[in-house]
Scaffold this motif. Structure first.
Motif, PDB file in Angstrom:
ATOM      1  N   GLU A 170       0.845  -1.183   0.000  1.00 58.05           N
ATOM      2  CA  GLU A 170       0.000   0.000   0.000  1.00 58.05           C
ATOM      3  C   GLU A 170       0.887   1.241   0.000  1.00 58.05           C
ATOM      4  OE1 GLU A 170      -3.777   0.319   2.488  1.00 58.05           O
ATOM      5  OE2 GLU A 170      -2.281   1.328   3.728  1.00 58.05           O
ATOM      6  N   ILE A 171       0.578   2.182  -0.876  1.00 54.56           N
ATOM      7  CA  ILE A 171       1.294   3.457  -0.931  1.00 54.56           C
ATOM      8  C   ILE A 171       0.366   4.508  -0.329  1.00 54.56           C
ATOM      9  CG2 ILE A 171       2.387   5.159  -2.421  1.00 54.56           C
ATOM     10  CD1 ILE A 171       2.464   2.914  -4.601  1.00 54.56           C
ATOM     11  N   GLU A 172       0.736   5.055   0.815  1.00 53.18           N
ATOM     12  CA  GLU A 172      -0.111   6.037   1.484  1.00 53.18           C
ATOM     13  C   GLU A 172       0.208   7.445   0.988  1.00 53.18           C
ATOM     14  OE1 GLU A 172       0.342   5.502   5.676  1.00 53.18           O
ATOM     15  OE2 GLU A 172      -0.626   3.541   5.633  1.00 53.18           O
ATOM     16  N   PHE A 173      -0.796   8.314   1.004  1.00 59.08           N
ATOM     17  CA  PHE A 173      -0.596   9.706   0.610  1.00 59.08           C
ATOM     18  C   PHE A 173      -1.618  10.595   1.307  1.00 59.08           C
ATOM     19  CE2 PHE A 173      -3.575   7.955  -2.465  1.00 59.08           C
ATOM     20  CZ  PHE A 173      -4.532   8.949  -2.589  1.00 59.08           C
TER      21      PHE A 173
ATOM     22  N   HIS B 167      -5.340  14.041  -9.749  1.00 59.79           N
ATOM     23  CA  HIS B 167      -4.983  12.881 -10.577  1.00 59.79           C
ATOM     24  C   HIS B 167      -3.483  12.851 -10.862  1.00 59.79           C
ATOM     25  CE1 HIS B 167      -5.686   9.556 -13.266  1.00 59.79           C
ATOM     26  NE2 HIS B 167      -4.984  10.168 -14.189  1.00 59.79           N
ATOM     27  N   ASP B 168      -2.876  14.022 -11.012  1.00 61.25           N
ATOM     28  CA  ASP B 168      -1.430  14.084 -11.259  1.00 61.25           C
ATOM     29  C   ASP B 168      -0.636  13.535 -10.076  1.00 61.25           C
ATOM     30  OD1 ASP B 168      -1.882  15.162 -13.752  1.00 61.25           O
ATOM     31  OD2 ASP B 168      -1.537  17.231 -13.114  1.00 61.25           O
ATOM     32  N   LEU B 169      -1.138  13.736  -8.855  1.00 62.30           N
ATOM     33  CA  LEU B 169      -0.477  13.188  -7.666  1.00 62.30           C
ATOM     34  C   LEU B 169      -0.477  11.665  -7.729  1.00 62.30           C
ATOM     35  CD1 LEU B 169       0.704  13.258  -4.770  1.00 62.30           C
ATOM     36  CD2 LEU B 169      -1.661  13.371  -3.950  1.00 62.30           C
ATOM     37  N   ILE B 170      -1.613  11.087  -8.067  1.00 62.99           N
ATOM     38  CA  ILE B 170      -1.720   9.626  -8.165  1.00 62.99           C
ATOM     39  C   ILE B 170      -0.764   9.104  -9.238  1.00 62.99           C
ATOM     40  CG2 ILE B 170      -3.265   7.684  -8.626  1.00 62.99           C
ATOM     41  CD1 ILE B 170      -3.950   9.246  -6.059  1.00 62.99           C
ATOM     42  N   GLU B 171      -0.765   9.751 -10.397  1.00 54.69           N
ATOM     43  CA  GLU B 171       0.125   9.340 -11.494  1.00 54.69           C
ATOM     44  C   GLU B 171       1.589   9.433 -11.071  1.00 54.69           C
ATOM     45  OE1 GLU B 171      -0.124   8.186 -14.638  1.00 54.69           O
ATOM     46  OE2 GLU B 171      -2.298   8.050 -14.634  1.00 54.69           O
ATOM     47  N   GLU B 172       1.934  10.506 -10.374  1.00 51.57           N
ATOM     48  CA  GLU B 172       3.315  10.697  -9.927  1.00 51.57           C
ATOM     49  C   GLU B 172       3.730   9.597  -8.950  1.00 51.57           C
ATOM     50  OE1 GLU B 172       5.736  13.906  -7.244  1.00 51.57           O
ATOM     51  OE2 GLU B 172       4.298  14.697  -8.693  1.00 51.57           O
ATOM     52  N   LEU B 173       2.847   9.252  -8.023  1.00 54.51           N
ATOM     53  CA  LEU B 173       3.153   8.189  -7.064  1.00 54.51           C
ATOM     54  C   LEU B 173       3.314   6.838  -7.761  1.00 54.51           C
ATOM     55  CD1 LEU B 173       0.726   9.247  -4.210  1.00 54.51           C
ATOM     56  CD2 LEU B 173       3.227   9.293  -4.128  1.00 54.51           C
ATOM     57  N   VAL B 174       2.454   6.559  -8.721  1.00 52.94           N
ATOM     58  CA  VAL B 174       2.551   5.304  -9.474  1.00 52.94           C
ATOM     59  C   VAL B 174       3.840   5.286 -10.292  1.00 52.94           C
ATOM     60  CG1 VAL B 174       1.533   3.949 -11.353  1.00 52.94           C
ATOM     61  CG2 VAL B 174       0.077   4.858  -9.530  1.00 52.94           C
TER      62      VAL B 174
ATOM     63  N   HIS C  74       6.610   6.879  -9.718  1.00 53.76           N
ATOM     64  CA  HIS C  74       7.744   6.741  -8.799  1.00 53.76           C
ATOM     65  C   HIS C  74       7.879   5.289  -8.328  1.00 53.76           C
ATOM     66  CE1 HIS C  74      10.744   7.920  -5.873  1.00 53.76           C
ATOM     67  NE2 HIS C  74      10.073   7.245  -4.965  1.00 53.76           N
ATOM     68  N   TYR C  75       6.766   4.670  -7.990  1.00 54.71           N
ATOM     69  CA  TYR C  75       6.783   3.272  -7.558  1.00 54.71           C
ATOM     70  C   TYR C  75       7.348   2.386  -8.672  1.00 54.71           C
ATOM     71  CZ  TYR C  75       5.256  -1.212  -5.702  1.00 54.71           C
ATOM     72  OH  TYR C  75       5.243  -2.496  -5.225  1.00 54.71           O
ATOM     73  N   CYS C  76       6.883   2.601  -9.882  1.00 54.41           N
ATOM     74  CA  CYS C  76       7.356   1.797 -11.016  1.00 54.41           C
ATOM     75  C   CYS C  76       8.852   1.999 -11.245  1.00 54.41           C
ATOM     76  CB  CYS C  76       6.576   2.149 -12.279  1.00 54.41           C
ATOM     77  SG  CYS C  76       4.861   1.593 -12.248  1.00 54.41           S
ATOM     78  N   PHE C  77       9.313   3.234 -11.127  1.00 51.99           N
ATOM     79  CA  PHE C  77      10.733   3.522 -11.303  1.00 51.99           C
ATOM     80  C   PHE C  77      11.558   2.832 -10.221  1.00 51.99           C
ATOM     81  CE2 PHE C  77      14.465   6.127 -10.328  1.00 51.99           C
ATOM     82  CZ  PHE C  77      15.114   6.100 -11.555  1.00 51.99           C
ATOM     83  N   GLU C  78      11.131   2.963  -8.968  1.00 51.66           N
ATOM     84  CA  GLU C  78      11.863   2.379  -7.845  1.00 51.66           C
ATOM     85  C   GLU C  78      11.905   0.852  -7.909  1.00 51.66           C
ATOM     86  OE1 GLU C  78      13.555   3.793  -5.132  1.00 51.66           O
ATOM     87  OE2 GLU C  78      13.413   5.602  -6.359  1.00 51.66           O
ATOM     88  N   HIS C  79      10.859   0.248  -8.464  1.00 52.96           N
ATOM     89  CA  HIS C  79      10.777  -1.215  -8.522  1.00 52.96           C
ATOM     90  C   HIS C  79      11.081  -1.758  -9.918  1.00 52.96           C
ATOM     91  CE1 HIS C  79       8.614  -0.258  -4.814  1.00 52.96           C
ATOM     92  NE2 HIS C  79       9.012  -1.445  -4.413  1.00 52.96           N
ATOM     93  N   GLU C  80      11.584  -0.881 -10.777  1.00 52.81           N
ATOM     94  CA  GLU C  80      11.979  -1.250 -12.146  1.00 52.81           C
ATOM     95  C   GLU C  80      10.872  -1.995 -12.887  1.00 52.81           C
ATOM     96  OE1 GLU C  80      15.758  -3.231 -11.858  1.00 52.81           O
ATOM     97  OE2 GLU C  80      16.746  -1.417 -11.142  1.00 52.81           O
ATOM     98  N   ILE C  81       9.686  -1.422 -12.815  1.00 57.52           N
ATOM     99  CA  ILE C  81       8.525  -2.010 -13.497  1.00 57.52           C
ATOM    100  C   ILE C  81       8.400  -1.364 -14.859  1.00 57.52           C
ATOM    101  CG2 ILE C  81       6.014  -2.240 -13.430  1.00 57.52           C
ATOM    102  CD1 ILE C  81       6.259  -2.240 -10.359  1.00 57.52           C
TER     103      ILE C  81
END
Length: 63
Positions: free
Chosen positions: A35-38, A47-54, A56-63
């Protein structure tokens, strides 16, 4: 605000207007991963906040 799908991962946002916080539930092939809390201000999270968090998560986890 619907789910976002990326490379077999599903990101499902949910939020509380009263508490002004939310979370993005991350699933991989249907199984809960984490779970990613915000926090946000206003009636709805931007919506841009949600996209940014997703993103960032994808970048950090190399998705």
């Amino acid at each position: 605000m619907g789910a976002i799908e990326r490379s077999g991962y599903t990101f499902q946002p949910e939020f509380s207007v009263v508490r002004q916080n939310g979370a993005i539930h991350v699933y991989h092939q249907g199984e809960f991963v984490e779970e990613i809390e915000f926090e946000f201000n206003g009636e709805y999270p931007d919506h841009d906040l949600i996209e940014e968090l997703v993103n960032h998560y994808c970048f950090e986890h190399e998705i």
